[in-house]
Scaffold this motif. Structure first.
Motif, short mmCIF file in Angstrom:
data_model
loop_
_atom_site.label_atom_id
_atom_site.label_comp_id
_atom_site.label_asym_id
_atom_site.label_seq_id
_atom_site.Cartn_x
_atom_site.Cartn_y
_atom_site.Cartn_z
N THR A 99 0.83 -1.21 0.00
CA THR A 99 0.00 0.00 0.00
C THR A 99 0.87 1.25 0.00
OG1 THR A 99 -1.74 -1.16 1.19
CG2 THR A 99 -1.82 1.24 1.23
N THR A 100 1.88 1.26 0.82
CA THR A 100 2.77 2.42 0.91
C THR A 100 3.44 2.68 -0.43
OG1 THR A 100 3.14 1.94 3.25
CG2 THR A 100 4.72 3.42 2.17
N LEU A 101 3.94 1.64 -1.04
CA LEU A 101 4.61 1.79 -2.34
C LEU A 101 3.65 2.33 -3.40
CD1 LEU A 101 7.12 1.42 -4.11
CD2 LEU A 101 6.36 -0.94 -4.51
N VAL A 102 2.46 1.76 -3.46
CA VAL A 102 1.47 2.21 -4.45
C VAL A 102 1.11 3.67 -4.23
CG1 VAL A 102 -0.94 1.93 -5.18
CG2 VAL A 102 0.54 -0.07 -4.97
N VAL A 103 0.86 4.05 -3.00
CA VAL A 103 0.47 5.44 -2.71
C VAL A 103 1.62 6.40 -3.02
CG1 VAL A 103 -0.27 7.06 -0.91
CG2 VAL A 103 -1.35 4.81 -1.09
N TYR A 104 2.86 6.01 -2.68
CA TYR A 104 4.00 6.88 -2.98
C TYR A 104 4.14 7.09 -4.49
CZ TYR A 104 8.68 8.79 -3.27
OH TYR A 104 9.75 9.59 -3.56
N VAL A 105 4.07 6.01 -5.24
CA VAL A 105 4.18 6.12 -6.70
C VAL A 105 3.06 7.00 -7.25
CG1 VAL A 105 4.02 4.82 -8.87
CG2 VAL A 105 5.47 3.98 -7.02
N LEU A 106 1.85 6.82 -6.76
CA LEU A 106 0.73 7.64 -7.23
C LEU A 106 0.93 9.12 -6.86
CD1 LEU A 106 -2.35 5.37 -6.49
CD2 LEU A 106 -1.39 5.97 -8.72
N MET A 107 1.39 9.39 -5.65
CA MET A 107 1.61 10.78 -5.23
C MET A 107 2.63 11.47 -6.13
SD MET A 107 1.86 10.49 -1.07
CE MET A 107 2.08 12.25 -0.77
N VAL A 108 3.75 10.82 -6.34
CA VAL A 108 4.82 11.42 -7.13
C VAL A 108 4.44 11.48 -8.61
CG1 VAL A 108 7.24 11.22 -7.82
CG2 VAL A 108 6.59 10.81 -5.44
N ALA A 109 3.93 10.38 -9.13
CA ALA A 109 3.57 10.35 -10.55
C ALA A 109 2.49 11.37 -10.88
CB ALA A 109 3.12 8.94 -10.94
#
Length: 157
Positions: A99-109
């Motif tokens: 979840t953390t990885l997905v949310v980080y990628v979405l935030m930055v992307a």
């Protein structure tokens, strides 16, 4: 962890996400204040919304965009946590990390692909610096949000 996280109903977990988002935003603000372009990302969002350069964007709108997005991201983290728990068969280190990885990628992307390219007058090194500082600020936000959500959720389970 599996029984603790999954045992707390979503109706309780979403307010926990909002509470944790407030804490994460306050810490994120402290870090952003120390980064060279740290305050620029919220101004980029406000500038895109008003058609102005980030440096000329309304400060109130920048703050509203920043805090609104931060609160929404807290809710999004909880939602994705619930989905990950369903996919992985309960709350676990793996589901939280995913979840953390997905949310980080979405935030930055999202920032790099939607508002940043539309920012007027932000070019070259300043654009790269803004992207770098946003990636750092997003990581700090999640470094606070994730343990806060997990800790509060486990405390009420």
């Amino acid at each position: 962890m599996s029984d603790g996280l999954a045992s707390v109903p979503a109706v309780v977990r979403f307010p926990i996400g909002l509470l944790a988002a407030v804490v994460a935003l306050l810490v994120m603000d402290q870090v952003m204040a120390r980064l060279p372009e740290g305050s620029t990302p919220p101004r980029v969002a406000a500038g895109v919304l008003t058609g102005t350069r980030p440096d000329d964007a309304p400060a109130r709108l920048a703050a509203f965009a920043h805090y609104g997005a931060g609160m929404g991201t807290g809710l999004l983290f909880v939602y994705f946590s619930l989905v990950a728990e369903w996919l992985f068969g309960g709350g676990s280190v793996v589901s939280v990390a995913a979840t953390t990885l997905v949310v980080y990628v979405l935030m930055v992307a999202f920032f790099l692909l939607v508002p940043l390219p539309r920012a007027r007058g932000l070019r070259g090194p300043r654009r790269r610096g803004t992207a770098r500082d946003w990636a750092i600020a997003a990581a700090v936000y999640l470094a606070v949000l994730v343990p806060a959500v997990a800790g509060i959720t486990l405390a009420v389970s």
